[in-house]
Each structure stands twice: as C-alpha cells, then as structure tokens.
Design a protein around this motif. Structure first.
Motif, PDB file in Angstrom:
ATOM      1  N   ARG A 159      -5.521   3.980  11.490  1.00 23.76           N
ATOM      2  CA  ARG A 159      -5.046   3.916  10.104  1.00 23.76           C
ATOM      3  C   ARG A 159      -6.212   3.716   9.140  1.00 23.76           C
ATOM      4  NH1 ARG A 159       0.023   2.025   8.524  1.00 23.76           N
ATOM      5  NH2 ARG A 159       0.129   1.688   6.277  1.00 23.76           N
ATOM      6  N   GLN A 160      -7.153   2.845   9.497  1.00 20.39           N
ATOM      7  CA  GLN A 160      -8.323   2.623   8.649  1.00 20.39           C
ATOM      8  C   GLN A 160      -9.166   3.883   8.528  1.00 20.39           C
ATOM      9  OE1 GLN A 160     -10.047  -0.699  10.737  1.00 20.39           O
ATOM     10  NE2 GLN A 160      -8.898  -2.231   9.570  1.00 20.39           N
TER      11      GLN A 160
ATOM     12  N   VAL B 270       2.694   5.477   4.809  1.00 27.49           N
ATOM     13  CA  VAL B 270       2.117   6.502   5.669  1.00 27.49           C
ATOM     14  C   VAL B 270       3.239   7.082   6.525  1.00 27.49           C
ATOM     15  CG1 VAL B 270       0.452   6.992   7.487  1.00 27.49           C
ATOM     16  CG2 VAL B 270      -0.112   5.329   5.703  1.00 27.49           C
TER      17      VAL B 270
ATOM     18  N   MET C 104      -8.078   6.897   8.680  1.00 24.71           N
ATOM     19  CA  MET C 104      -7.348   7.820   7.801  1.00 24.71           C
ATOM     20  C   MET C 104      -7.490   7.437   6.344  1.00 24.71           C
ATOM     21  SD  MET C 104      -3.629   8.756   9.306  1.00 24.71           S
ATOM     22  CE  MET C 104      -3.091   7.080   9.641  1.00 24.71           C
ATOM     23  N   GLN C 105      -7.253   6.169   6.045  1.00 22.33           N
ATOM     24  CA  GLN C 105      -7.094   5.744   4.654  1.00 22.33           C
ATOM     25  C   GLN C 105      -8.401   5.378   3.968  1.00 22.33           C
ATOM     26  OE1 GLN C 105      -4.009   2.633   5.200  1.00 22.33           O
ATOM     27  NE2 GLN C 105      -2.646   4.032   4.113  1.00 22.33           N
ATOM     28  N   ASP C 106      -9.340   4.801   4.733  1.00 23.92           N
ATOM     29  CA  ASP C 106     -10.550   4.267   4.116  1.00 23.92           C
ATOM     30  C   ASP C 106     -11.790   5.092   4.418  1.00 23.92           C
ATOM     31  OD1 ASP C 106      -8.862   2.214   3.324  1.00 23.92           O
ATOM     32  OD2 ASP C 106      -9.380   0.950   5.035  1.00 23.92           O
TER      33      ASP C 106
ATOM     34  N   ASP D 210       1.700  12.548   6.908  1.00 27.07           N
ATOM     35  CA  ASP D 210       0.339  12.090   6.636  1.00 27.07           C
ATOM     36  C   ASP D 210      -0.533  12.123   7.879  1.00 27.07           C
ATOM     37  OD1 ASP D 210       0.728  11.373   3.833  1.00 27.07           O
ATOM     38  OD2 ASP D 210       2.030   9.786   4.613  1.00 27.07           O
ATOM     39  N   CYS D 211       0.085  12.074   9.059  1.00 24.88           N
ATOM     40  CA  CYS D 211      -0.663  12.122  10.315  1.00 24.88           C
ATOM     41  C   CYS D 211       0.303  12.435  11.445  1.00 24.88           C
ATOM     42  CB  CYS D 211      -1.390  10.807  10.584  1.00 24.88           C
ATOM     43  SG  CYS D 211      -0.280   9.399  10.759  1.00 24.88           S
TER      44      CYS D 211
ATOM     45  N   SER E 193       4.411   1.651   7.125  1.00 27.03           N
ATOM     46  CA  SER E 193       4.427   2.748   8.089  1.00 27.03           C
ATOM     47  C   SER E 193       5.853   3.247   8.275  1.00 27.03           C
ATOM     48  CB  SER E 193       3.870   2.287   9.436  1.00 27.03           C
ATOM     49  OG  SER E 193       2.521   1.918   9.320  1.00 27.03           O
TER      50      SER E 193
ATOM     51  N   GLY F  47       0.814  -1.196   0.000  1.00 20.79           N
ATOM     52  CA  GLY F  47       0.000   0.000   0.000  1.00 20.79           C
ATOM     53  C   GLY F  47       0.851   1.250   0.000  1.00 20.79           C
ATOM     54  N   LYS F  48       0.176   2.384   0.059  1.00 24.86           N
ATOM     55  CA  LYS F  48       0.870   3.665   0.114  1.00 24.86           C
ATOM     56  C   LYS F  48       1.531   3.838   1.486  1.00 24.86           C
ATOM     57  CE  LYS F  48      -0.070   8.640  -0.095  1.00 24.86           C
ATOM     58  NZ  LYS F  48       0.340   8.934   1.291  1.00 24.86           N
TER      59      LYS F  48
END
Length: 375
Positions: A324-325, A5, A327-329, A67-68, A29, A2-3
């Motif tokens: 994380r979910q 973070v 943030m991303q989804d 990103d966070c 991560s 994945g991308k």
C-alpha cells in the motif's frame, strides 16, 4: 481518513481468502471486485467481502474501477493473467509466488515488464513474518557476517486445492518451485549475493501416493535437501520435509558467521496446533555468540488479530501494508519481479539437479542461459 483504495482480487482460494482478510484490516480499503471461477471458493470470498462485485471473467473484473489488483490464482495462471492486465491501463499488482512455473515463461515476463508502467510486487510472505524480519535485522551484528545459512521446514502435506492443481509438477512448477521459492528468496535476501551453483536431492516418499485424479497419481515431491553456493563464498542449505507436522516449530532458520550464530524459530498455523497441548508456541529469536558463550532467547509474539487473519504469522498483513505504501507514497517495491524471477529459477535449477543427479550452475547475468547442468 485517507483516500479509499479499491482492490480487485483474482483467485480466492485459501491464500486468496487470507489476502482478503488482511486487506480489510488496513484502513480505507475496499474489495471492489472478485474473479473466482470455482463456485464454493467464490461463495466463501463473498462472505468475507459481501460488497464486492463478483465478476464472471477476468475481462469483467478489469472493466471495474480498480486502484490495484491481487493475483492469487493457481501458479500456472499467473503469467497469462499478468499479460491480460497489461493489455489495459496499468495498475499496481501484487502477484502471488511463484511468479511463473516453466523456464520459457521468463521471456514472457521480461517482455511484460519492459512496458508495464505500474509497480508489480511479488508476494513473498516469509520475509515479513515478525521473527524472520527480526532475524534479518540482527543477522550481521549476531554473526559478524553470514557464512552459512540453514533453513529447515518440517510441516504438513500440501493441502487440498481446487482441481488438485498442487498435486502435479506440470501445474505447480514442482515442490521446489511452488513451495520453496520462498526460501530461495530468503537465501538471496540474507546472503546478499547471487547463487552460482545448486545441488539437490529430493523425492516423493510418503504423501499423496494413495490419491488419484483423472486416473493419475500425484507426482509432487514431499522431501528435499538443497545446497546453494553463492558468489561471495557463502553457502546455504534447505531441508524440507512435508510429513513432519508433529514438529513444535515449522521453520527453523540458522545463520552462522565468525562472531556467532542466530536462529529464528517459527511455529506453523495456530489452527493446526493440538488443542490438548494448550497455547501454540511463540516464535523465538536465539543469539549465540562465540565469546562470551551464552545463548540469549527472545520471544517475538505476533498480534492475535493477525494470527486469526491467516496462516503466515502476520506476514500477509505487513506485506500488504508495505505494498500500500509503495502504491500511495511512491515507495520502492521491496520484492521486485527480478526477485520473484530469480527465486523461481533457483527452484527450477533445484528440480533439475534432483532429477538429473548433477549440480546445476546458475548465471543471472544473461538472458540466454538461466542455468546449465555441470557434467
């Protein structure tokens, strides 16, 4: 893959380092930047995340591409750091409990969230301990509807923190805010109602009385009873003792309803368990129906890799995975600013009740009056 973070870390003391270890267990991560003004804590964080930029200030950290952000600084710094983050481009934030330490901070937080356009997740790790997660899942079937909830924590004294900030009410918010907002959050989550009255008795009986910092003796409490009445008629009680590290289980949480009772037994950090006693205890869930009688105990083991990564029975990892979910989804934040705020207000009301010797009414429906003392 994945991308990737990129995380920014504000504060890397004991809890911040636990966040670092658990973030690095997640795929894709990277700890991009760390701001930790204490040299020893900064060096320890750099050993965990050697590729991170070590920022000289919060402004320098915020200049990094992130990103966070995770805030795990001393309690009294949380609100100001959130406000400084909000002055730039909003990114998702996970901020450690307690969200704030003083009643006047509530207005500052409410102003901030009116304009902040990214998720803010308040870290309430106890929700995500596997035995407590299972306890919450089984709560209604086991009890037939919760009527009474008891949370007992018998544990070790406050550990040493940089500058001894956790030894004084003025910088920690007080024990019933700093330590116990976790439990007030669990009460609201389990009862599914809002508190209307808090009654507390608390004090400093044993711990830190022989310590001095800048000529001052710590004033942080080490024991308490807190009773909370809820709008739906349920009752909850917290029993806290911070000079009871000899207990087999650190947390014992019990819910009772018309059909039966359910308990979660949670051990403390494995690193504190005496080696001569063998392996640390395994968390348990015990369901005790009224009819037919017969308690059923189930062990809820925690992944050893997660136990190694922190002191919260794997909860920090599961919390970060859900953050994380979110943030991303686009998943909803599970522990909102409102949740964090209400847990603090319950703690502040409990501090006030114990200090005054009177019950404190709570009303979250208006901004004008968080709580009032009953005469």
């Amino acid at each position: 893959m994945g991308k990737q973070v990129n995380y920014g870390m504000i504060g890397c003391g004991m809890m911040g380092q636990e966040h670092l270890r658990n973030i690095l267990l997640l795929p894709d991560s990277r700890i991009a930047a760390i701001y930790e003004p204490d040299p020893d804590m900064c060096a320890a964080a750099a050993r965990i995340a050697p590729d991170a930029i070590l920022a000289d200030s919060l402004a320098d950290l915020l200049a990094s591409p992130l990103d966070c952000i995770v805030i795990s600084s001393p309690n009294i710094a949380h609100v100001g750091q959130l406000e400084q983050i909000a002055q730039g481009s909003p990114v998702p934030v996970l901020v450690e409990k307690p969200l704030f330490t003083h009643p006047a901070d509530r207005a500052r937080i409410e102003r901030l969230i009116r304009t902040y356009r990214a998720p803010i997740w308040v870290a309430m790790e106890y929700r995500y301990m596997p035995p407590i997660t299972r306890f919450l899942e089984r709560l209604d079937p086991a009890t037939g509807g919760l009527k009474m909830l008891t949370i007992r924590e018998h544990r070790f004294p406050f550990l040493h923190k940089v500058g001894a900030w956790n030894r004084f009410n003025r910088s920690s918010g007080g024990t019933l805010v700093e330590k116990c907002c976790h439990f007030f959050d669990l009460m609201r989550l389990a009862v599914r109602s809002e508190p209307v009255r808090v009654m507390a008795s608390a004090g400093q009986a044993v711990n830190h009385l022989d310590e001095a910092y800048g000529g001052e003796t710590p004033d942080i409490w080490d024991n308490a009873y807190v009773i909370v009445d809820f709008a739906n008629g349920a009752r909850a009680m917290l029993e806290l003792c911070m000079f009871a590290e000899g207990a087999r289980y650190q947390e014992e949480i019990t819910a009772v309803g018309p059909s039966g009772r359910i308990e979660a037994l949670v051990p403390g950090p494995g690193r504190f368990w005496p080696v001569h006693m063998g392996a640390p205890p395994v968390p348990q869930l015990i369901e005790s129906p009224r009819a037919p009688k017969g308690p059923v105990a189930t062990e809820i083991p925690v992944d050893p890799a997660l136990l190694e990564a922190g002191d919260h029975n794997g909860a920090t990892f599961y919390q970060h995975r859900k953050f994380r979910q979110a943030m991303q989804d686009g998943h909803a934040v599970e522990v909102t600013v409102q949740d964090g705020m209400k847990a603090v207000l319950m703690g502040l009301a409990a501090q006030e009740s114990a200090a005054s010797g009177k019950a404190v009414d709570l009303d979250f429906s208006t901004e004008a009056e968080e709580y009032r003392i009953c005469s």
